[in-house]
Structure formats: structure tokens, C-alpha cells
Design a protein around this motif. Structure first.
Motif, PDB file in Angstrom:
ATOM      1  N   ASN A  38      36.414 128.991 -12.686  1.00  0.00           N
ATOM      2  CA  ASN A  38      35.459 127.874 -12.498  1.00  0.00           C
ATOM      3  C   ASN A  38      35.926 126.568 -13.144  1.00  0.00           C
ATOM      4  O   ASN A  38      35.168 125.622 -13.272  1.00  0.00           O
ATOM      5  CB  ASN A  38      34.081 128.265 -13.030  1.00  0.00           C
ATOM      6  CG  ASN A  38      34.078 128.420 -14.544  1.00  0.00           C
ATOM      7  OD1 ASN A  38      35.072 128.118 -15.208  1.00  0.00           O
ATOM      8  ND2 ASN A  38      32.969 128.889 -15.085  1.00  0.00           N
ATOM      9  N   ILE A  63      27.900 130.665  -8.789  1.00  0.00           N
ATOM     10  CA  ILE A  63      29.223 130.395  -9.371  1.00  0.00           C
ATOM     11  C   ILE A  63      30.054 129.610  -8.369  1.00  0.00           C
ATOM     12  O   ILE A  63      29.874 129.748  -7.158  1.00  0.00           O
ATOM     13  CB  ILE A  63      30.019 131.668  -9.780  1.00  0.00           C
ATOM     14  CG1 ILE A  63      29.915 132.775  -8.730  1.00  0.00           C
ATOM     15  CG2 ILE A  63      29.641 132.144 -11.137  1.00  0.00           C
ATOM     16  CD1 ILE A  63      30.860 133.936  -9.024  1.00  0.00           C
ATOM     17  N   GLY A  65      34.174 127.856  -7.622  1.00  0.00           N
ATOM     18  CA  GLY A  65      35.576 127.875  -7.981  1.00  0.00           C
ATOM     19  C   GLY A  65      36.439 127.911  -6.735  1.00  0.00           C
ATOM     20  O   GLY A  65      35.953 128.255  -5.653  1.00  0.00           O
TER      21      GLY A  65
END
Ligand code: F6R
Length: 608
Positions: A38, A63, A65
Motif C-alpha cells: 500500500n 485496501i 495498492g
């Protein structure tokens, strides 16, 4: 079995990885997870159950990333729960690992790592990999992976991330399939091409003992001594809609309905009807080698083993070569007689079944030539066999094998023609077989057009708790296959038996609650089967018969009948299997079960 997908590039990877997992869900599916880099380090979400549960976990705690790895798990060590789901981590949460396969020496490795202070949180074998990599890590992830793998016994396909060496994914393979997908400014890793087909068609298949390092701009492959390996790029020619449901409720129904086309694809360019011959370009055996064969061993598992039994009958009857069929799982652990004149035919839809692959390697070690009848292009068996006949049935996603089975029988018929015509099969006999094969797609279509008749039969039996399937000759393996289809997706106990063997035990089970499916087309053993039908009827059994014409001798003896078109004996299995696939499908669907993903099963069994 389990599924892996990984991404490195400029896109936000969460959705891309989760979508990739959905396409792998059919392989194994009791839990799932994803790890992303991330910007500050690694973040992971996991969930027990279907991918939808993982999506919920991500929705409630998002999340982000652009580098990540993800996994669907089919439990081997430790029950399915969030903790045992992959990815797994080292003590500091700086290394993330997804793994397919089994680490056989994980017990001693775990004990050794615990002695040096490593703390384990899961019951899995995989977690030792994360800790081994942590113990070996000295700034460079691929070096640590190589050191860790040197200690490992067993099988693996892995993808690894490290927060301390962040701009790469390291992947390695031994005994569990893995490939790299090549994009522009991005790259992928996956255990199955289905996971990444939406993004790229250019792939590099890793072989056992190879490791890949993926960055945004490229990839490199080396062996586990870090010597560079030059790899070819393959192009995938499947379409995405081939791995989607195309309007059907289930993949299994779609795949059953595709069979006129899929068997046509298996025959295309191979059947020379006028000469009663088949052209099989990939055998890699000279005319002389083919003529000198003194035996054929066919080895496979499950449904593929059933098609092998049909192959044995065809080859012995029409090509007159001694032929044995072996469960791959048994063959590898006994001491079979194999000579340099033995041809070992290996049948596998996935081309990845661990037992089948091991049996093929064992046959090779003993000097046999190997021939793979495989559906999955580029799979391990297809790459390691000496020659092959691809099934060209297209991706089979439903866990219960249907279209691969009929294509396997067709491939075996093509092989029988080839071998028979090199021996004493006349052109007239060969032509009869070839013409009968050519007629099959339209005959299958005529069965599929009457699928609702099978659905009506299914309605009457969806509450049954046991089933018996009986057939003789070429239809005995069909009985086995019908029973397997029913039990695996409907969870109804079902047994297949040679019809005449019933008298030697199973007849004790017959009563009004025991439906008995007879596979009784008008073939050379039909009259014998009639006597067996009588025996069941006399004991009050309920008879469902797959017949091929009006049979006065069956009048009053059958409760439900489904007619299939007539063909030659050796091809009856192709037609008779279709209503049995439909019967299993409709019964399971009426019971409200998850037809495509039955409990406890995985599409590709890559563990022993
Ligand atoms: C049953 C089924 C399994 C497979 C077996 C072998 O419907 O699908 O029995 O046939 O696991 O798989 P492959 O053919 O991929 O080697």
C-alpha cells in the motif's frame, strides 16, 4: 486446486485481483485472501467461504495498492477459516506468501523455526515458507526465496511479496502450475490462465524448478541456482466468453450443451472418413514404433479413468493391441510391467492432476513412450509427455467433468482408428467407424433438444437417497460415469456396476426406493441386459432405461425411458453419457445445490 493470481503495474490492483480469484473459484474454494503493497507496507484481507465474503471484508475495510497477490484455498493442512486462509506472513508482517501444493516436511521445519523464535499463527504448511523466507532475507527477496526453497520438500507454486524489497513479485514452481502474464507496463502471475485472460493473452509457463521475478517493466526466469532460463512466450487463443456462463444457469449445463461443438473440435482436421483413417500430428511416434507396440497402458483418475475404460475396449476390439487401464494413484506405487514397446496413454482434462502426472513420469522412467490426451493447452502433462492429442474442448469450468469426457472418448476413437488401420482393420471397417463418428454431433444435438424429458425424470427422483447404474460392455464405464456425476453434484449415493454382476450382491439393495438406471441401447449385449432389467423389476425396483429403439422385450418392465439415437457399439458411450449428465444436473439443481462447485471437490486435484 487452490488458485493464485498476482499483479504488478500502474492500476489499482484490488478489484483486478478479486476478479481474477473469481475466475479461479472453480478450482478450490473454502477461503480466500489478498495482500497489497500500500506504499507503506503490506496489508492483507482474508475471509472464510466464497470470494463474495472476501469482497465484503474488503468493502468494510478497504485496501489499495498497485502490487498484490491473492489466493483461493482448498484446505489440506488446517480447517478452512480466516486464519488458515492465504496469504501467510512472517513474524513482522513484512513478507506475504500464497502457495498451492503441499510442503511435506513442514513439521520439522516449523519446529526448527519455532526453536529460533518464530511465532506461528496458522495450522498450515504454507506458513513455514513465510518464516523461512524471513529467516533468509538479507535485502533481496529472490535470494531469500531460493535459500528458503532449498530446505523445502514437497510441491509448490508460490508468489511472494516483501515490504523491504517492494517493487517485485517473486514466483516459483515445483509440481504446481504457474504462469506469467505479460502486459505493457504491468505483469501478472497466475496458477491458471483464466485468472488473467481479461488482461493479456501472452503467457510464459514456468516449469518445475524455475523462479520468476516480475517487475512493472519486465520479468526474468531462472532456475533455483539463479542461472537464467530462456523461456518462450505462448499465445492463448481462448475467448473470455468461453469461460463465462453465456446465459446458462450453470457452467455445467453450458458445457453439457456445448458437446456437439466440442466433439467436432476434437475431430476437426483429424478424421479422414473416405479412407477410414485418422491423422494425429502430435503423436511423435514413427509408423514403425506404432506397429511394434506390444501393449498400451492407459492411466487416469475419476471421469478420465472412465473414458480410459472405454478406450481399452475400443483398442482391444478394433486395434487388437493388449491394453490395461490403471488408476494413476495405484500405478505409481506398484511394480508394473513396462517395456520400451509400451505406450502409456495418460488422460487428463486439466493436465495437472498430481497422481496422473506422477504415473506418467513413472511410466517414462520405466522406458514407456507417453501420450497425453489433455484438454488444457500448455499444462504440465501436455508439456512433459512424448506426444499428445489435445482435446480442444475449450475451458471446462464446472467441477463435474462433462464435455471433456465425450472429447476423451472421441480422442480414443481417433487413436483406435489410427492403430487399427496400421494393423488389420480394413478400410471398410475404418470408414464405418469414421462415418459413425461424423454423425455424432447431430445425434448429440437431438438428445440435447429433448433435455426437458430428462428434467421430467429428474423431477420424479430428486428425493431419492440411492441410485444404481447398470450397463454392460461399452456401457459399463458409462454406468460408472453416470453414478459419479450424480454423487458428486447431488450428494446422492450412487453406484455403477456391470449389469450382470448385480446378482452377486447389490441385488439385495433392490426395493421400491432404489431407482436403477439401465444403459441399454440396442447393441450386441442388449438381450443380456433385458434379463437384468427383469431381475430388478421382479424385486420391485424402479427402472429408468436409456434405450435406442422401441423394444418389445422391455414392454411393461421400465418406468421411465429416454431414447438415444443408434450408433456403433464403441460410440454408444458418447451418446448415452449425455442424458446421464443431464439427469445428474437436473437432480442437483432441483435440490438447490451448488452444481458448479460441489462441496469438498476441486476442479484440478494437484495434491496426491
Ligand atoms: C469428475 C471429475 C473428476 C476428474 C478427475 C481427473 O466429474 O471431474 O473425477 O475427472 O479429478 O481430473 P483430470 O481429468 O483433470 O485429470
Amino acid at each position: 486446486m487452490c488458485g493464485i493470481v498476482g499483479y504488478i503495474g500502474e492500476k489499482q490492483a484490488t478489484t483486478l485481483l478479486v476478479d481474477g480469484l473469481k475466475r479461479l473459484e472453480y478450482r478450490g474454494y473454502d477461503s480466500a485472501g489478498v495482500s497489497l503493497m500500500n506504499g507503506n507496507g503490506l496489508e492483507t484481507r482474508k475471509a472464510k467461504g466464497k470470494i463474495a465474503m472476501l469482497e465484503q471484508a474488503i468493502a468494510s475495510d478497504p485496501i489499495k495498492g498497485k502490487i498484490g497477490i491473492a489466493h483461493t484455498r482448498w484446505a489440506t493442512h488446517g480447517p478452512p477459516n480466516e486464519c488458515n486462509a492465504h496469504p501467510h506472513h512472517d513474524c513482522k508482517g513484512k513478507i506475504s506468501v500464497v502457495h498451492n501444493g503441499i510442503i511435506e516436511n513442514y513439521g520439522p521445519l516449523r519446529a526448527m523455526l519455532q526453536k529460533t523464535g518464530h511465532v506461528f499463527v496458522s495450522e498450515t504448511d504454507t506458513e513455514v515458507l513465510a518464516h523461512l523466507i524471513e529467516a533468509a532475507f538479507d535485502g533481496n527477496l529472490e535470494d531469500a526465496v531460493v535459500d528458503a526453497l532449498a530446505l523445502v520438500e514437497g510441491t509448490y507454486g508460490i508468489a511472494v511479496l516483501s515490504a523491504d524489497d517492494p517493487d517485485k513479485i517473486v514466483a516459483a514452481r515445483k509440481g504446481s502450475p504457474l504462469l506469467i502474464g505479460i502486459g505493457e507496463g504491468e505483469n501478472y502471475v497466475a496458477s491458471d490462465v483464466a485468472a488473467i485472460l481479461a488482461h493479456t493473452r501472452e503467457v510464459v509457463y514456468l516449469d518445475d524448478g524455475e523462479m520468476a521475478v516480475l517487475t512493472r517493466d519486465g520479468y526474468s526466469v531462472c532456475d533455483l541456482y539463479q542461472q537464467t532460463v530462456k523461456k518462450g512466450v505462448s499465445r492463448i487463443d481462448w475467448d473470455l466468453d468461453q469461460i463465462e456462463k453465456g446465459g446458462f444457469d450453470h457452467f455445467m449445463l453450458k458445457e453439457i450443451m456445448e458437446q456437439p461443438q466440442t466433439i467436432t473440435n476434437t475431430m476437426r482436421g483429424r478424421l479422414v472418413t473416405e479412407e477410414g483413417f485418422s491423422k494425429l500430428g502430435g503423436l511423435n511416434l514413427s509408423m514403425e514404433e506404432l506397429q511394434n507396440l506390444d501393449q498400451i497402458i492407459i492411466t487416469a483418475c475419476g471421469t478420465s479413468w472412465h473414458s480410459a475404460l472405454i478406450g481399452e475396449l475400443m483398442i482391444e476390439e478394433h486395434a487388437r493391441i493388449r491394453c490395461e487401464v490403471e488408476y494413476a494413484s495405484e500405478f505409481r506405487y506398484r511394480n508394473p510391467i513396462v517395456t520400451d514397446k509400451t505406450l502409456c496413454v495418460v488422460i487428463s482434462q486439466s493436465g495437472e492432476t498430481a497422481d496422473t502426472l506422477a504415473a506418467m513420469r513413472e511410466a517414462k522412467r520405466r522406458g514407456a513412450r507417453t501420450l497425453g490426451l489433455v484438454n488444457q493447452v500448455g499444462s504440465t502433462i501436455a508439456r512433459e509427455d512424448d506426444g499428445g492429442i489435445y482435446l480442444h474442448a475449450g475451458p471446462e469450468i464446472g467441477v463435474a467433468s462433462t464435455k471433456a469426457f465425450t472429447s476423451q472418448v472421441i480422442a480414443l476413437a481417433l487413436l483406435t482408428l489410427k492403430l487399427g488401420r496400421l494393423r488389420n482393420m480394413s478400410v471398410v471397417q475404418g470408414r464405418d467407424i469414421a462415418q459413425a463418428m461424423e454423425a455424432l454431433p447431430a445425434q448429440i444435438q437431438s438428445i440435447l433438444d429433448r433435455a426437458s424429458e430428462v428434467e421430467t425424470i429428474a423431477e420424479a427422483f430428486s428425493d431419492a437417497t440411492n441410485f444404481l447404474y447398470l450397463g454392460r460392455g461399452y456401457n459399463f464405464p458409462v454406468a460408472l460415469e453416470g453414478a459419479l456425476k450424480l454423487k458428486e453434484i447431488s450428494y446422492i449415493h450412487a453406484e455403477g456396476y456391470p449389469a450382470a454382476e448385480m446378482k452377486h450382491g447389490p441385488i439385495a439393495l433392490i426395493d421400491a426406493d432404489m431407482p436403477v438406471v439401465f444403459i441399454a441401447p440396442h447393441d450386441s449385449v442388449f438381450e443380456k441386459v433385458v434379463s437384468n432389467v427383469q431381475e430388478v423389476k421382479a424385486r420391485g425396483g424402479r427402472v429408468i432405461a436409456i434405450t435406442s429403439r422401441e423394444e418389445p422385450s422391455l414392454a411393461g418392465k421400465i418406468d421411465y425411458e429416454f431414447r438415444i439415437p443408434e450408433t456403433i457399439d464403441m460410440l454408444n458411450p458418447v451418446l448415452a453419457a449425455i442424458p446421464l449428465q443431464l439427469l445428474a444436473y437436473y437432480i442437483a439443481a432441483k435440490r438447490g445445490l451448488n452444481v458448479d462447485q460441489p462441496r469438498n471437490l476441486a476442479k484440478s486435484v494437484t495434491v496426491e
